[in-house]
Design a protein around this motif. Structure first.
Motif, PDB file in Angstrom:
ATOM      1  N   ILE A 182       0.832  -1.196   0.000  1.00 26.46           N
ATOM      2  CA  ILE A 182       0.000   0.000   0.000  1.00 26.46           C
ATOM      3  C   ILE A 182       0.870   1.250   0.000  1.00 26.46           C
ATOM      4  CG2 ILE A 182      -0.200   0.076   2.530  1.00 26.46           C
ATOM      5  CD1 ILE A 182      -3.168   0.987   2.039  1.00 26.46           C
ATOM      6  N   ALA A 183       0.495   2.230  -0.833  1.00 24.98           N
ATOM      7  CA  ALA A 183       1.199   3.504  -0.906  1.00 24.98           C
ATOM      8  C   ALA A 183       0.330   4.561  -0.237  1.00 24.98           C
ATOM      9  CB  ALA A 183       1.474   3.875  -2.361  1.00 24.98           C
ATOM     10  N   GLN A 184       0.620   4.847   1.000  1.00 19.33           N
ATOM     11  CA  GLN A 184      -0.173   5.721   1.869  1.00 19.33           C
ATOM     12  C   GLN A 184      -1.567   5.148   2.040  1.00 19.33           C
ATOM     13  OE1 GLN A 184       0.294   9.940   1.363  1.00 19.33           O
ATOM     14  NE2 GLN A 184      -1.495  10.424   2.543  1.00 19.33           N
ATOM     15  N   SER A 185      -2.500   5.432   1.124  1.00 20.65           N
ATOM     16  CA  SER A 185      -3.853   4.892   1.236  1.00 20.65           C
ATOM     17  C   SER A 185      -4.282   4.146  -0.028  1.00 20.65           C
ATOM     18  CB  SER A 185      -4.845   6.032   1.523  1.00 20.65           C
ATOM     19  OG  SER A 185      -4.794   7.003   0.491  1.00 20.65           O
ATOM     20  N   THR A 186      -3.356   3.962  -0.967  1.00 20.05           N
ATOM     21  CA  THR A 186      -3.683   3.335  -2.246  1.00 20.05           C
ATOM     22  C   THR A 186      -3.047   1.956  -2.341  1.00 20.05           C
ATOM     23  OG1 THR A 186      -3.703   5.522  -3.290  1.00 20.05           O
ATOM     24  CG2 THR A 186      -3.629   3.605  -4.746  1.00 20.05           C
ATOM     25  N   PRO A 187      -3.857   0.906  -2.483  1.00 21.83           N
ATOM     26  CA  PRO A 187      -3.286  -0.437  -2.651  1.00 21.83           C
ATOM     27  C   PRO A 187      -2.408  -0.499  -3.892  1.00 21.83           C
ATOM     28  CG  PRO A 187      -5.638  -0.558  -2.195  1.00 21.83           C
ATOM     29  CD  PRO A 187      -5.327   0.880  -2.450  1.00 21.83           C
ATOM     30  N   THR A 188      -1.343  -1.272  -3.814  1.00 22.46           N
ATOM     31  CA  THR A 188      -0.416  -1.379  -4.926  1.00 22.46           C
ATOM     32  C   THR A 188      -1.124  -1.791  -6.209  1.00 22.46           C
ATOM     33  OG1 THR A 188       1.344  -1.971  -3.399  1.00 22.46           O
ATOM     34  CG2 THR A 188       1.722  -2.467  -5.712  1.00 22.46           C
ATOM     35  N   ALA A 189      -2.046  -2.726  -6.108  1.00 23.66           N
ATOM     36  CA  ALA A 189      -2.743  -3.223  -7.297  1.00 23.66           C
ATOM     37  C   ALA A 189      -3.552  -2.145  -7.997  1.00 23.66           C
ATOM     38  CB  ALA A 189      -3.652  -4.387  -6.918  1.00 23.66           C
ATOM     39  N   GLY A 246       1.775  -0.679  11.502  1.00 20.99           N
ATOM     40  CA  GLY A 246       1.274   0.589  12.023  1.00 20.99           C
ATOM     41  C   GLY A 246       0.609   1.419  10.947  1.00 20.99           C
ATOM     42  N   PRO A 247       0.208   2.646  11.288  1.00 16.39           N
ATOM     43  CA  PRO A 247      -0.439   3.547  10.330  1.00 16.39           C
ATOM     44  C   PRO A 247       0.543   4.075   9.309  1.00 16.39           C
ATOM     45  CG  PRO A 247       0.003   4.710  12.367  1.00 16.39           C
ATOM     46  CD  PRO A 247       0.357   3.271  12.620  1.00 16.39           C
ATOM     47  N   HIS A 248       0.011   4.738   8.286  1.00 16.63           N
ATOM     48  CA  HIS A 248       0.901   5.360   7.298  1.00 16.63           C
ATOM     49  C   HIS A 248       1.775   6.408   7.976  1.00 16.63           C
ATOM     50  CE1 HIS A 248       2.489   7.546   3.896  1.00 16.63           C
ATOM     51  NE2 HIS A 248       1.917   8.644   4.362  1.00 16.63           N
ATOM     52  N   SER A 249       1.129   7.294   8.708  1.00 17.80           N
ATOM     53  CA  SER A 249       1.848   8.337   9.425  1.00 17.80           C
ATOM     54  C   SER A 249       1.455   8.254  10.899  1.00 17.80           C
ATOM     55  CB  SER A 249       1.541   9.706   8.814  1.00 17.80           C
ATOM     56  OG  SER A 249       2.250  10.739   9.482  1.00 17.80           O
ATOM     57  N   LYS A 250       1.181   9.352  11.538  1.00 22.70           N
ATOM     58  CA  LYS A 250       0.907   9.347  12.974  1.00 22.70           C
ATOM     59  C   LYS A 250      -0.280   8.463  13.338  1.00 22.70           C
ATOM     60  CE  LYS A 250       0.358  13.800  13.236  1.00 22.70           C
ATOM     61  NZ  LYS A 250       0.638  14.191  11.848  1.00 22.70           N
ATOM     62  N   GLY A 251      -1.366   8.583  12.586  1.00 24.79           N
ATOM     63  CA  GLY A 251      -2.549   7.803  12.954  1.00 24.79           C
ATOM     64  C   GLY A 251      -3.489   7.560  11.799  1.00 24.79           C
ATOM     65  N   ASP A 252      -3.056   7.872  10.577  1.00 22.19           N
ATOM     66  CA  ASP A 252      -3.934   7.749   9.419  1.00 22.19           C
ATOM     67  C   ASP A 252      -3.782   6.373   8.776  1.00 22.19           C
ATOM     68  OD1 ASP A 252      -1.339   8.485   8.815  1.00 22.19           O
ATOM     69  OD2 ASP A 252      -1.880   9.488   6.947  1.00 22.19           O
ATOM     70  N   ASP A 253      -4.694   5.485   9.085  1.00 17.59           N
ATOM     71  CA  ASP A 253      -4.677   4.133   8.525  1.00 17.59           C
ATOM     72  C   ASP A 253      -6.049   3.851   7.921  1.00 17.59           C
ATOM     73  OD1 ASP A 253      -4.197   1.498   7.864  1.00 17.59           O
ATOM     74  OD2 ASP A 253      -3.093   1.091   9.710  1.00 17.59           O
ATOM     75  N   SER A 254      -6.112   3.876   6.605  1.00 20.11           N
ATOM     76  CA  SER A 254      -7.390   3.735   5.914  1.00 20.11           C
ATOM     77  C   SER A 254      -7.699   2.292   5.515  1.00 20.11           C
ATOM     78  CB  SER A 254      -7.386   4.604   4.643  1.00 20.11           C
ATOM     79  OG  SER A 254      -6.334   4.197   3.769  1.00 20.11           O
ATOM     80  N   ARG A 255      -6.856   1.352   5.917  1.00 16.82           N
ATOM     81  CA  ARG A 255      -7.063  -0.033   5.514  1.00 16.82           C
ATOM     82  C   ARG A 255      -8.235  -0.659   6.257  1.00 16.82           C
ATOM     83  NH1 ARG A 255      -1.200  -2.322   6.780  1.00 16.82           N
ATOM     84  NH2 ARG A 255      -1.631  -1.030   8.621  1.00 16.82           N
ATOM     85  N   PRO A 256      -8.930  -1.603   5.611  1.00 11.65           N
ATOM     86  CA  PRO A 256     -10.020  -2.303   6.307  1.00 11.65           C
ATOM     87  C   PRO A 256      -9.489  -3.084   7.500  1.00 11.65           C
ATOM     88  CG  PRO A 256     -10.126  -2.686   3.939  1.00 11.65           C
ATOM     89  CD  PRO A 256      -8.818  -2.019   4.204  1.00 11.65           C
ATOM     90  N   PRO A 257     -10.323  -3.297   8.521  1.00 10.38           N
ATOM     91  CA  PRO A 257      -9.885  -4.013   9.720  1.00 10.38           C
ATOM     92  C   PRO A 257      -9.292  -5.388   9.432  1.00 10.38           C
ATOM     93  CG  PRO A 257     -12.002  -2.976  10.105  1.00 10.38           C
ATOM     94  CD  PRO A 257     -11.710  -2.796   8.654  1.00 10.38           C
TER      95      PRO A 257
END
Length: 309
Positions: A182-189, A246-257
């Motif tokens: 994943i690139a920040q919030s975008t899946p590689t695919a 962990g999250p992408h940055s401090k707390g931003d994790d947009s991935r499904p649980p």
């Protein structure tokens, strides 16, 4: 969303040296402490932790030499700590306190020390590392330039310009790709057509895929390949299939649980805890105490002062 790229956990791990376990856990607790400090309002700016990916620079640690240049990226705390074991200097840099590696000017992402440089600009280091590798080829035979990038960086044109030059001019360049899916919030695919291996091979650059978090196995796989980079001055792309816990940055994790849950299940921390429970517990407590002490000591220091010389 595509599931995370996962290192295999099949089979019993190689025996893990105490030194490797100590550094792995130093990085793990350093990163956890950074997130806690942000929650407490003790840090400014941003930071990108390498939780889940700590084993990559630790596995490479004895394969890289002091003469080698290392170029890191925005998620580079583990790269720095694996090379220098300097939590005081790094935390002071992030907190802007006295004793900081770069006098508090670089912060979390921009560190310069000896032959180590990190940057938060995607793809910036690869052409620089290629030029350094070519310089080493002439001035310091046997040394190489190692550059860490992620799967998202393959959207930058500088990657392909650098690979083209490195292959044409036989540069002793090691490109380490931490492919966490994943690139920040975008899946590689969703943002990459084809594969990293296919893109490297398009330039005639060798590619090796690492699909394990077992440090001993990784070193066995990579040792002869890095010797060839040094001796034959041939670039190499090593792609680590890994997980960002962990999250992408401090707390931003947009991935499904379910994706986050799978990443945690495949975490090296969990695997080593199951296979080496007594040693893991002892070293884990030691690292936790050490990083806590470092955080208290650094927080008590006066602000760093930068002097233009």
């Amino acid at each position: 969303m595509e599931s995370v790229t996962a290192p295999t956990t099949r089979g019993r791990a190689y025996e893990l040296a105490d030194e490797d376990l100590r550094i792995l856990l130093l990085i793990r607790h350093f990163e956890r402490t950074l997130l806690e400090l942000f929650e407490q309002g003790e840090l400014n700016g941003t930071t990108h932790t390498c939780l889940g990916q700590e084993y990559v620079p630790v596995a490479l640690r004895p394969l890289l030499r002091p003469r080698d240049f290392v170029f890191s990226n925005h998620r580079g705390h583990g790269h720095y700590l694996a090379r220098y074991e300097d939590p005081h200097g790094l935390l002071a840099e992030i907190m802007g306190r006295e004793g900081a590696v770069c006098n508090g000017v670089g912060g979390s992402q921009h560190i310069l020390r000896d032959r180590y440089l990190s940057t938060g600009v995607q793809g910036q280091s690869l052409p620089v590392a290629t030029g350094v590798a070519l310089g080493l080829k002439k001035t310091d035979p046997g040394a190489l330039a190692c550059v860490y990038i992620g799967d998202g960086t393959w959207g930058e044109g500088a990657v392909y310009e650098a690979l083209n030059m490195a292959q044409l001019w036989n540069a002793p360049l090691l490109v380490v790709v931490e492919h966490n899916g994943i690139a920040q919030s975008t899946p590689t695919a969703a943002q990459m057509a084809g594969t990293i291996g296919g893109r490297a091979r398009a330039f005639g650059v060798r590619h090796h895929r690492v699909a394990t978090s077992d440090i001993g196995r990784i070193r066995d796989e990579l040792a002869p390949l890095l010797r060839d980079v040094r001796d034959q001055c041939r670039p190499l792309v090593v792609e680590f299939l890994t997980n960002r816990v962990g999250p992408h940055s401090k707390g931003d994790d947009s991935r499904p649980p379910e994706v986050i849950r799978l990443a945690r299940e495949q975490d090296w921390y969990r695997r080593y805890g199951e296979e080496f429970p007594e040693r893991m517990a002892a070293f884990d407590a030691e690292a936790r105490e050490l990083v806590g002490r470092v955080a208290r000591e650094v927080a008590a220091r006066p602000p760093s002062v930068w002097e233009d010389r």
